[in-house]
Design a protein around this motif. Sequence first.
Motif, PDB file in Angstrom:
ATOM      1  N   GLY A 247      61.189  42.889  53.352  1.00  0.00           N
ATOM      2  CA  GLY A 247      59.781  42.524  53.515  1.00  0.00           C
ATOM      3  C   GLY A 247      58.862  43.479  52.765  1.00  0.00           C
ATOM      4  N   ILE A 248      59.155  44.761  52.816  1.00  0.00           N
ATOM      5  CA  ILE A 248      58.355  45.753  52.088  1.00  0.00           C
ATOM      6  C   ILE A 248      58.549  45.570  50.589  1.00  0.00           C
ATOM      7  N   ASN A 249      59.762  45.223  50.188  1.00  0.00           N
ATOM      8  CA  ASN A 249      60.043  44.985  48.774  1.00  0.00           C
ATOM      9  C   ASN A 249      59.311  43.740  48.268  1.00  0.00           C
ATOM     10  N   ILE A 250      59.266  42.703  49.079  1.00  0.00           N
ATOM     11  CA  ILE A 250      58.544  41.486  48.698  1.00  0.00           C
ATOM     12  C   ILE A 250      57.034  41.739  48.708  1.00  0.00           C
ATOM     13  N   THR A 251      56.578  42.662  49.556  1.00  0.00           N
ATOM     14  CA  THR A 251      55.179  43.086  49.516  1.00  0.00           C
ATOM     15  C   THR A 251      54.868  43.696  48.156  1.00  0.00           C
ATOM     16  N   ASP A 252      55.783  44.517  47.665  1.00  0.00           N
ATOM     17  CA  ASP A 252      55.626  45.105  46.338  1.00  0.00           C
ATOM     18  C   ASP A 252      55.546  44.023  45.263  1.00  0.00           C
ATOM     19  N   LEU A 253      56.356  42.989  45.385  1.00  0.00           N
ATOM     20  CA  LEU A 253      56.337  41.882  44.441  1.00  0.00           C
ATOM     21  C   LEU A 253      54.990  41.171  44.483  1.00  0.00           C
ATOM     22  N   ALA A 254      54.521  40.848  45.690  1.00  0.00           N
ATOM     23  CA  ALA A 254      53.235  40.166  45.846  1.00  0.00           C
ATOM     24  C   ALA A 254      52.096  41.015  45.292  1.00  0.00           C
ATOM     25  N   TYR A 255      52.150  42.312  45.546  1.00  0.00           N
ATOM     26  CA  TYR A 255      51.125  43.239  45.056  1.00  0.00           C
ATOM     27  C   TYR A 255      51.074  43.225  43.529  1.00  0.00           C
ATOM     28  N   ASN A 256      52.214  43.305  42.881  1.00  0.00           N
ATOM     29  CA  ASN A 256      52.247  43.322  41.421  1.00  0.00           C
ATOM     30  C   ASN A 256      51.825  41.991  40.816  1.00  0.00           C
ATOM     31  N   LEU A 257      52.147  40.900  41.469  1.00  0.00           N
ATOM     32  CA  LEU A 257      51.678  39.590  41.010  1.00  0.00           C
ATOM     33  C   LEU A 257      50.153  39.511  41.097  1.00  0.00           C
ATOM     34  N   LEU A 258      49.602  40.092  42.147  1.00  0.00           N
ATOM     35  CA  LEU A 258      48.150  40.097  42.334  1.00  0.00           C
ATOM     36  C   LEU A 258      47.463  40.944  41.268  1.00  0.00           C
ATOM     37  N   VAL A 259      47.904  42.182  41.115  1.00  0.00           N
ATOM     38  CA  VAL A 259      47.254  43.123  40.195  1.00  0.00           C
ATOM     39  C   VAL A 259      47.389  42.667  38.740  1.00  0.00           C
ATOM     40  N   SER A 260      48.495  42.056  38.386  1.00  0.00           N
ATOM     41  CA  SER A 260      48.701  41.594  37.013  1.00  0.00           C
ATOM     42  C   SER A 260      47.857  40.374  36.680  1.00  0.00           C
ATOM     43  N   GLY A 261      47.311  39.710  37.705  1.00  0.00           N
ATOM     44  CA  GLY A 261      46.519  38.500  37.484  1.00  0.00           C
ATOM     45  C   GLY A 261      47.333  37.228  37.584  1.00  0.00           C
ATOM     46  N   ALA A 262      48.643  37.357  37.782  1.00  0.00           N
ATOM     47  CA  ALA A 262      49.509  36.174  37.849  1.00  0.00           C
ATOM     48  C   ALA A 262      49.133  35.250  39.007  1.00  0.00           C
ATOM     49  N   LEU A 263      48.613  35.823  40.104  1.00  0.00           N
ATOM     50  CA  LEU A 263      48.275  35.008  41.276  1.00  0.00           C
ATOM     51  C   LEU A 263      46.927  34.300  41.158  1.00  0.00           C
ATOM     52  N   LYS A 264      46.221  34.515  40.050  1.00  0.00           N
ATOM     53  CA  LYS A 264      44.936  33.826  39.877  1.00  0.00           C
ATOM     54  C   LYS A 264      45.119  32.315  39.943  1.00  0.00           C
ATOM     55  N   THR A 265      46.152  31.816  39.270  1.00  0.00           N
ATOM     56  CA  THR A 265      46.411  30.376  39.289  1.00  0.00           C
ATOM     57  C   THR A 265      46.503  29.860  40.718  1.00  0.00           C
ATOM     58  N   HIS A 266      47.297  30.528  41.517  1.00  0.00           N
ATOM     59  CA  HIS A 266      47.504  30.129  42.909  1.00  0.00           C
ATOM     60  C   HIS A 266      46.215  30.219  43.723  1.00  0.00           C
ATOM     61  N   PHE A 267      45.559  31.365  43.693  1.00  0.00           N
ATOM     62  CA  PHE A 267      44.372  31.568  44.519  1.00  0.00           C
ATOM     63  C   PHE A 267      43.196  30.696  44.081  1.00  0.00           C
ATOM     64  N   TYR A 268      43.025  30.506  42.794  1.00  0.00           N
ATOM     65  CA  TYR A 268      41.922  29.670  42.312  1.00  0.00           C
ATOM     66  C   TYR A 268      42.137  28.201  42.683  1.00  0.00           C
ATOM     67  N   ASN A 269      43.397  27.842  42.968  1.00  0.00           N
ATOM     68  CA  ASN A 269      43.685  26.461  43.367  1.00  0.00           C
ATOM     69  C   ASN A 269      43.617  26.247  44.875  1.00  0.00           C
ATOM     70  N   ILE A 270      43.806  27.311  45.665  1.00  0.00           N
ATOM     71  CA  ILE A 270      43.833  27.101  47.118  1.00  0.00           C
ATOM     72  C   ILE A 270      42.597  27.625  47.847  1.00  0.00           C
ATOM     73  N   ALA A 271      41.914  28.631  47.265  1.00  0.00           N
ATOM     74  CA  ALA A 271      40.776  29.231  47.967  1.00  0.00           C
ATOM     75  C   ALA A 271      39.492  28.516  47.552  1.00  0.00           C
ATOM     76  N   PRO A 272      38.784  27.896  48.483  1.00  0.00           N
ATOM     77  CA  PRO A 272      37.562  27.164  48.133  1.00  0.00           C
ATOM     78  C   PRO A 272      36.485  28.074  47.567  1.00  0.00           C
ATOM     79  N   GLU A 273      36.487  29.325  47.985  1.00  0.00           N
ATOM     80  CA  GLU A 273      35.512  30.273  47.447  1.00  0.00           C
ATOM     81  C   GLU A 273      36.243  31.568  47.098  1.00  0.00           C
ATOM     82  N   ALA A 274      35.955  32.647  47.826  1.00  0.00           N
ATOM     83  CA  ALA A 274      36.596  33.927  47.519  1.00  0.00           C
ATOM     84  C   ALA A 274      37.942  34.050  48.233  1.00  0.00           C
TER      85      ALA A 274
END
Length: 341
Positions: A247-274
């Motif tokens: 779980g801590i290792n997958i947290t690291d994965l999620a963190y790096n996806l976020l910081v690299s900008g890779a999660l923009k696609t996901h968040f911009y599609n699911i979050a109505p605002e911020a």
Amino acid sequence: MVLIHFHEVFRQRMLFQVCLYFYCKFLWRCLKFVMRKLTGRCELQRICYSTKPGASRTMKIETSLRDSKSKLLQTSVSVHPDAIEKTIEDIMELKKINPDINPQLGISLQACLLQIVGYRNLIADVEKLRREPYDSDNPQHEEMLLKLWKFLKPNTPLESRISKQWCEIGFQGDDPKTDFRGMGLLGLYNLQYFAERDAAAAQQVLSDSLHPKCRDISKEETSKFSKAEWEKKRMDKAIGYSFAIVGINITDLAYNLLVSGALKTHFYNIAPEAPTLSHFQQTFCYLMHEFHKFWIEEDPTDIMEFNRVREKFRKRIIKQLRNPDMALCPHFAASEGLINM
């Protein structure tokens, strides 16, 4: 002589790339000017009116603002959320766009800017948690840790704060605090969120992680071995892993996806605002689900293959996120009211 030739080739390549960059930049600005004259609309208008809501639109708007020669447009992607409405008014005035004639543009820009600014703020919030170390003298930290045990093992009392029981939920030793060093409080926040908000799934993943996968042995194979040998053969491909550590290792994965900008696609599609911390934690839950399934599909020989499997899983997630229409977990409630007009 060879070294001199190498430097000359390198210099020529660098010069070519620099010239190409400035040529393309000049050509792009000329094209934007021509399009404005032909359509009567600026680039922001063309994007908002021709691109569907979601990541496709927001990412194009973000690129347009960031690459603009206007200081106002460049800084608009990092303003305070409370200043977004005023910023849009200033952009409309700069672009000489009448808001009464183009009311939809202001609504679209506001939705996009809320997502863009929100993503930057989310990185800051996540980074703050990651940098905060677990403190066993902090009652709030201790309470969260004890809750994690209760959510994962509701029918098994924890005998003491320092106990070998922690290994039952996948920590490495008697005191879990040492395992949080890499991801700080972020690892604990994510694990507790998963255990509390998706309790049934978390307990199932934990249960699976504690038990090896039994191989299917044919009748022909069983006849070749004694009962003891057959049992060993049957259990020789254990797929168990340490739930909390993973779980801590997958947290690291999620963190790096976020910081690299890779999660923009996901968040911009699911979050109505911020996008918020809850969106990030929901994404962590999804990644835990998917990694668990992926681990089983990969059928690793033992835990020593963890890094290989994780890297393969990471590449698969990144490939999925390159699709502008991708939403990793569209079933979350946060995505049901997507309004990015």
